[in-house]
Design an enzyme around this catalytic site. Structure first.
Site, PDB file in Angstrom:
ATOM      1  N   ASP A  99       2.323   2.841   5.593  1.00 20.49           N
ATOM      2  CA  ASP A  99       2.452   2.128   4.316  1.00 20.49           C
ATOM      3  C   ASP A  99       2.649   3.190   3.234  1.00 20.49           C
ATOM      4  OD1 ASP A  99       2.037   0.817   1.909  1.00 20.49           O
ATOM      5  OD2 ASP A  99       0.391  -0.423   2.671  1.00 20.49           O
ATOM      6  N   HIS A 100       3.837   3.228   2.686  1.00 17.69           N
ATOM      7  CA  HIS A 100       4.169   4.304   1.745  1.00 17.69           C
ATOM      8  C   HIS A 100       3.435   4.155   0.419  1.00 17.69           C
ATOM      9  CE1 HIS A 100       6.163   7.790   0.520  1.00 17.69           C
ATOM     10  NE2 HIS A 100       7.410   7.516   0.858  1.00 17.69           N
TER      11      HIS A 100
END
Ligand code: CAO
Length: 537
Positions: free
Chosen positions: A509-510
């Site tokens: 999850d950036h």
């Protein structure tokens, strides 16, 4: 050069009329007849033309101001030769204050419905005024005062309202027709106790009148077509009647952004509605305005193409589908790939197989990977987090629980192995086997599927070079996809040597993890899997 004022001319006696547009700015050089402001009553908008030429040196009104005849609008530095006609000169219609389509002389009718003609009332003496919009259709129920048609002169548009409530029986006009006072618009079946105005008995009544006729000095400043009114915010030309302007204001629509499809690009109510509709639809579907939203999928009849059978999804599959859609829509996901050299790991694992069997354990590569991931989560804690629901905080976890994706006949389940960092390889192998069996037998408890910090999805037994697993939102920010190991030639600096390479796919999850964190995590993981002695360091 003398400074002269431009005032509101006779506007049919209307008082306190709102300034809705200012078409000039200080410094503009204007000619006589140029539109300088637009005023709007509740039934008509009207351009006020300049009665003097010159350079605008001051604007004396603001948007929203309420003005009446003789209110000062502008100061202009008049050009030498400019004539300065008296304001009244520009308002020949003053003598014929615009008419009252309002039901001023209402004549009660019987309770029974009656068909009465709808006619154009006194419109300030204007003749042959074009119908630019028909606001009703046959069968529509209207209330007294509802707009029936919109007429437009060179300088003003005016709604012609229904003089009584009723149902439209027929319409005798179409867009483009030229009407004058007394022209029949159509037939209205009045309802019960409606008051019917006698059109002929409609004396001028300033407030109710489409007074627009008054300031339109058609005789002096004829124009081929109504000049589009300049949008105040200079966002483009906006050319619209009062009803459309009112609708746009009610909906908060910037009319400069709406394309008009009426005659000469005039904005219609439908244009405003068409502009608003997709925005509302996108908002209701949760999509943001900036993008194109989430388009709905078309319905397809697959039976057209051959025989089909429709089977309901299992509950687990349905839950998985929902979870995946949530993740897809909420998690900005990146996937990074690398190969871990498991040649030495496999030598060790094979050497331990007999011992494992003796214990009743099955030692696949998976427990080694799980143990290495736990070490990576400790070494690179940026992956052992959740994005807090406040959207502004990160939840850091001091425990290492790892979920293992298990393929079951009913769908995908992810039991969680707890405190992996504190467990040995045999213990992990046994626990994974027990949990995987429980998953396949449908015996997992909800608690056994909760609390994971990270997930491993192993498709190694099935094959493939890599894939892009979905992050389990909102609890986790990372997931490792494991694909099938295979022998590959690896350059050792001098020669290619055969090594057993395990493809790894790390999705994250950036929002929580950046590329550098992921790079460090993957490099560390690959190094541990490549040399298990690192677990002891
Ligand atoms: N490369 C090559 N061989 C592999 C391998 C890999 N990466 N991983 C496992 N294998 C081998 C094992 O060594 C085993 O071989 P042997 O019997 O000769 O030792 C064989 O493949 C089968 O392994 P397994 O599947 O029984 O055991 P596992 O520990 O590898 O996996 C489990 C356990 C529960 C993860 C697995 O059974 C499973 O369900 N996998 C599916 C996960 C899944 O569906 N993921 C997708 C989620 S996203 O849609």
């Amino acid at each position: 050069m003398a400074i002269q004022t431009i005032k509101v001319p006779d506007i049919g006696g209307a008082e306190g009329v709102e300034v809705i547009e200012i078409s000039v700015k200080v410094g503009d050089v204007i000619a006589e007849g140029d539109s300088i402001v637009v005023l709007e009553t509740d039934k008509a908008s009207m351009e006020i033309p300049a009665d003097k030429a010159g350079k605008v040196v001051a604007i004396k009104v603001n948007l929203g101001d309420k003005v009446s005849q003789d209110a000062v609008l502008l100061e202009v530095e008049a050009e030498g030769s400019a004539v300065a006609p008296a304001p009244q000169a520009a308002a020949p219609a003053a003598a014929a204050p615009a008419a009252a389509p309002a039901p001023v002389a209402a004549a009660p009718v019987s309770a029974a419905a009656a068909e009465v003609p709808m006619v154009v009332p006194d419109i300030g003496g204007a003749e042959g005024v074009e119908v630019i919009e028909i606001s009703v259709k046959v069968g529509d129920e209207v209330a007294a005062g509802d707009s029936l048609i919109v007429l437009e002169t060179d300088k003003a548009s005016m709604e012609i309202p229904a003089e009584a409530a009723g149902k439209i029986v027929s319409l005798a006009v179409k867009v483009g027709d030229k009407l004058s006072q007394g022209s029949v618009i159509g037939l209205l079946a009045t309802t019960g106790s409606a008051a019917v105005a006698a059109p002929a008995a409609a004396p001028a009544k300033a407030e109710a009148a489409p007074a627009a006729a008054a300031p339109a000095p058609k005789a002096e400043a004829p124009k081929a077509a109504p000049a589009p009114v300049a949008d105040v915010a200079q966002t483009g030309d906006v050319y619209a009647g009062p009803a459309v302007r009112k609708l746009a204001r009610q909906l908060g629509v910037d009319m400069g952004k709406v394309s008009g499809t009426g005659p000469r690009g005039r904005l219609l109510k439908d244009d405003v509605r068409s502009y608003v509709k997709p925005i509302v639809q996108a908002a209701q579907s949760g999509a943001s305005f900036g993008g194109s939203g989430i388009p709905t999928l078309p319905v397809v009849d697959y039976s057209k193409f051959g025989e089909i059978e429709i089977v309901k999804m299992s509950k687990i599959k349905k839950l998985t589908a929902d979870a995946m859609t949530r993740s897809w829509l909420n998690v900005p996901r990146i996937t990074q790939f690398d190969d871990a050299d498991i040649t030495d790991l496999e030598v060790f694992r094979n050497s331990m197989k007999a011992e494992a069997e003796k214990r009743g354990s099955k030692l696949t590569p998976l427990p080694f990977i799980v143990k290495a991931v736990a070490a990576a989560l400790v070494a690179e804690p940026s992956f052992n987090v959740s994005v807090h629901q406040d959207g502004e905080s990160i939840v850091h976890k001091k425990f290492v629980h790892i979920g293992i994706a298990v393929d079951t006949p009913n769908g995908l389940l992810v039991p969680v192995v707890r405190n992996v960092d504190k467990k040995g390889l045999f213990e992990l192998a046994d626990e994974i086997n027990v949990l995987a069996k429980k998953a396949r037998d449908g015996k997992l408890t909800p608690a056994e599927m909760q609390g994971g910090c990270f997930t491993i999805s192993s498709l190694g037994a099935m094959g493939g070079n890599g894939f892009t697993p979905m992050v389990s939102a909102p609890t986790e920010v990372g997931i490792l996809g494991v694909s099938r190991a295979q022998m590959k030639p690896v350059w050792n600096g001098k020669e290619f040597i055969p090594r057993n390479m395990l493809p790894l796919s790390l999705s994250y999850d950036h929002r929580a993890v950046n590329g550098a964190d992921a790079g460090r995590f993957m490099t560390y993981l690959v190094s541990v899997i490549g040399d298990l002695r690192r677990l002891l360091l």
